[in-house]
Design a protein around this motif. Structure first.
Motif, PDB file in Angstrom:
ATOM      1  N   LYS A   3      23.837 -33.026  37.523  1.00 50.84           N
ATOM      2  CA  LYS A   3      25.122 -32.542  37.021  1.00 50.84           C
ATOM      3  C   LYS A   3      24.886 -31.994  35.611  1.00 50.84           C
ATOM      4  O   LYS A   3      24.485 -32.731  34.717  1.00 50.84           O
ATOM      5  CB  LYS A   3      26.129 -33.698  36.989  1.00 50.84           C
ATOM      6  CG  LYS A   3      27.549 -33.255  36.745  1.00 50.84           C
ATOM      7  CD  LYS A   3      28.492 -34.433  36.936  1.00 50.84           C
ATOM      8  CE  LYS A   3      29.916 -33.974  37.095  1.00 50.84           C
ATOM      9  NZ  LYS A   3      30.820 -35.070  37.419  1.00 50.84           N
ATOM     10  N   GLU A   5      26.073 -30.087  32.089  1.00 49.59           N
ATOM     11  CA  GLU A   5      27.264 -29.939  31.249  1.00 49.59           C
ATOM     12  C   GLU A   5      27.097 -28.726  30.341  1.00 49.59           C
ATOM     13  O   GLU A   5      26.073 -28.556  29.684  1.00 49.59           O
ATOM     14  CB  GLU A   5      27.473 -31.185  30.396  1.00 49.59           C
ATOM     15  CG  GLU A   5      28.738 -31.088  29.544  1.00 49.59           C
ATOM     16  CD  GLU A   5      28.974 -32.326  28.711  1.00 49.59           C
ATOM     17  OE1 GLU A   5      29.458 -33.331  29.259  1.00 49.59           O
ATOM     18  OE2 GLU A   5      28.657 -32.280  27.503  1.00 49.59           O
ATOM     19  N   SER A  16      39.633 -20.202  32.050  1.00 45.28           N
ATOM     20  CA  SER A  16      39.105 -21.104  33.075  1.00 45.28           C
ATOM     21  C   SER A  16      39.107 -20.420  34.437  1.00 45.28           C
ATOM     22  O   SER A  16      38.230 -20.669  35.264  1.00 45.28           O
ATOM     23  CB  SER A  16      39.876 -22.420  33.115  1.00 45.28           C
ATOM     24  OG  SER A  16      41.227 -22.220  33.453  1.00 45.28           O
ATOM     25  N   THR A  20      35.959 -20.002  36.929  1.00 45.65           N
ATOM     26  CA  THR A  20      36.071 -20.346  38.349  1.00 45.65           C
ATOM     27  C   THR A  20      35.597 -19.189  39.225  1.00 45.65           C
ATOM     28  O   THR A  20      34.842 -19.397  40.178  1.00 45.65           O
ATOM     29  CB  THR A  20      37.530 -20.712  38.702  1.00 45.65           C
ATOM     30  OG1 THR A  20      37.907 -21.851  37.924  1.00 45.65           O
ATOM     31  CG2 THR A  20      37.692 -21.019  40.178  1.00 45.65           C
ATOM     32  N   THR A  30      29.088 -27.248  43.056  1.00 47.74           N
ATOM     33  CA  THR A  30      30.422 -27.799  42.876  1.00 47.74           C
ATOM     34  C   THR A  30      30.612 -27.925  41.376  1.00 47.74           C
ATOM     35  O   THR A  30      29.652 -28.169  40.640  1.00 47.74           O
ATOM     36  CB  THR A  30      30.585 -29.177  43.562  1.00 47.74           C
ATOM     37  OG1 THR A  30      29.618 -30.075  43.041  1.00 47.74           O
ATOM     38  CG2 THR A  30      30.422 -29.071  45.068  1.00 47.74           C
ATOM     39  N   PHE A  31      31.834 -27.735  40.930  1.00 45.89           N
ATOM     40  CA  PHE A  31      32.063 -27.753  39.485  1.00 45.89           C
ATOM     41  C   PHE A  31      33.422 -28.313  39.145  1.00 45.89           C
ATOM     42  O   PHE A  31      34.313 -28.389  39.985  1.00 45.89           O
ATOM     43  CB  PHE A  31      31.900 -26.344  38.887  1.00 45.89           C
ATOM     44  CG  PHE A  31      32.843 -25.318  39.445  1.00 45.89           C
ATOM     45  CD1 PHE A  31      34.059 -25.073  38.820  1.00 45.89           C
ATOM     46  CD2 PHE A  31      32.531 -24.603  40.586  1.00 45.89           C
ATOM     47  CE1 PHE A  31      34.940 -24.132  39.329  1.00 45.89           C
ATOM     48  CE2 PHE A  31      33.395 -23.655  41.096  1.00 45.89           C
ATOM     49  CZ  PHE A  31      34.603 -23.416  40.465  1.00 45.89           C
ATOM     50  N   GLU A  32      33.536 -28.724  37.889  1.00 46.04           N
ATOM     51  CA  GLU A  32      34.773 -29.284  37.354  1.00 46.04           C
ATOM     52  C   GLU A  32      34.958 -28.673  35.970  1.00 46.04           C
ATOM     53  O   GLU A  32      34.001 -28.541  35.210  1.00 46.04           O
ATOM     54  CB  GLU A  32      34.581 -30.797  37.258  1.00 46.04           C
ATOM     55  CG  GLU A  32      35.782 -31.578  36.860  1.00 46.04           C
ATOM     56  CD  GLU A  32      35.459 -33.067  36.774  1.00 46.04           C
ATOM     57  OE1 GLU A  32      36.103 -33.727  35.942  1.00 46.04           O
ATOM     58  OE2 GLU A  32      34.572 -33.556  37.500  1.00 46.04           O
ATOM     59  N   ASP A  34      37.124 -28.822  32.343  1.00 46.82           N
ATOM     60  CA  ASP A  34      38.005 -29.560  31.440  1.00 46.82           C
ATOM     61  C   ASP A  34      38.400 -28.584  30.333  1.00 46.82           C
ATOM     62  O   ASP A  34      37.677 -28.425  29.350  1.00 46.82           O
ATOM     63  CB  ASP A  34      37.275 -30.779  30.871  1.00 46.82           C
ATOM     64  CG  ASP A  34      38.169 -31.625  29.963  1.00 46.82           C
ATOM     65  OD1 ASP A  34      39.208 -31.116  29.485  1.00 46.82           O
ATOM     66  OD2 ASP A  34      37.820 -32.787  29.718  1.00 46.82           O
ATOM     67  N   VAL A  40      32.493 -27.605  31.105  1.00 46.30           N
ATOM     68  CA  VAL A  40      32.320 -27.306  32.525  1.00 46.30           C
ATOM     69  C   VAL A  40      31.147 -28.139  33.012  1.00 46.30           C
ATOM     70  O   VAL A  40      30.073 -28.128  32.411  1.00 46.30           O
ATOM     71  CB  VAL A  40      32.025 -25.804  32.754  1.00 46.30           C
ATOM     72  CG1 VAL A  40      31.802 -25.522  34.233  1.00 46.30           C
ATOM     73  CG2 VAL A  40      33.156 -24.933  32.213  1.00 46.30           C
ATOM     74  N   TRP A  41      31.365 -28.902  34.082  1.00 49.31           N
ATOM     75  CA  TRP A  41      30.290 -29.670  34.704  1.00 49.31           C
ATOM     76  C   TRP A  41      29.974 -29.016  36.036  1.00 49.31           C
ATOM     77  O   TRP A  41      30.871 -28.755  36.839  1.00 49.31           O
ATOM     78  CB  TRP A  41      30.701 -31.116  34.940  1.00 49.31           C
ATOM     79  CG  TRP A  41      30.950 -31.867  33.679  1.00 49.31           C
ATOM     80  CD1 TRP A  41      30.016 -32.411  32.840  1.00 49.31           C
ATOM     81  CD2 TRP A  41      32.217 -32.167  33.092  1.00 49.31           C
ATOM     82  NE1 TRP A  41      30.629 -33.012  31.776  1.00 49.31           N
ATOM     83  CE2 TRP A  41      31.977 -32.882  31.899  1.00 49.31           C
ATOM     84  CE3 TRP A  41      33.536 -31.880  33.451  1.00 49.31           C
ATOM     85  CZ2 TRP A  41      32.994 -33.329  31.074  1.00 49.31           C
ATOM     86  CZ3 TRP A  41      34.547 -32.324  32.626  1.00 49.31           C
ATOM     87  CH2 TRP A  41      34.277 -33.044  31.455  1.00 49.31           C
ATOM     88  N   GLU A  43      27.495 -29.316  39.428  1.00 47.84           N
ATOM     89  CA  GLU A  43      26.511 -30.019  40.243  1.00 47.84           C
ATOM     90  C   GLU A  43      25.798 -28.982  41.082  1.00 47.84           C
ATOM     91  O   GLU A  43      26.422 -28.286  41.880  1.00 47.84           O
ATOM     92  CB  GLU A  43      27.180 -31.046  41.153  1.00 47.84           C
ATOM     93  CG  GLU A  43      27.506 -32.340  40.456  1.00 47.84           C
ATOM     94  CD  GLU A  43      27.945 -33.417  41.408  1.00 47.84           C
ATOM     95  OE1 GLU A  43      27.119 -33.874  42.234  1.00 47.84           O
ATOM     96  OE2 GLU A  43      29.122 -33.792  41.337  1.00 47.84           O
TER      97      GLU A  43
END
Length: 68
Positions: A3, A5, A16, A20, A30-32, A34, A40-41, A43
């Protein structure tokens, strides 16, 4: 899967959304996001440099913080 960062200079939902859009074009990630923390994290088994170059396509300043 590691993962990664990243700090991305995002200031709004549009920023954002741009992140995306560029990440959705990559296979097997896969990402997240904040937005308040500007983080942005991601994987992925892809190299961090590939992920960094992809994030830079959204036109924002990007800094790699390492794996978490």
């Amino acid at each position: 899967m590691p993962k990664h960062e990243f700090e991305v200079a995002m200031t709004c939902e549009g920023c954002s959304g741009a992140v995306t859009r560029v990440l959705n074009k990559l296979e097997g990630v896969t990402f997240e996001i904040d937005l308040p923390q500007k983080l942005v994290w991601i994987e992925s088994d892809k190299d961090a440099e590939v992920l960094m170059q992809t994030l830079q396509k959204c036109g924002k300043e990007v800094k790699y913080n390492g794996t978490k």
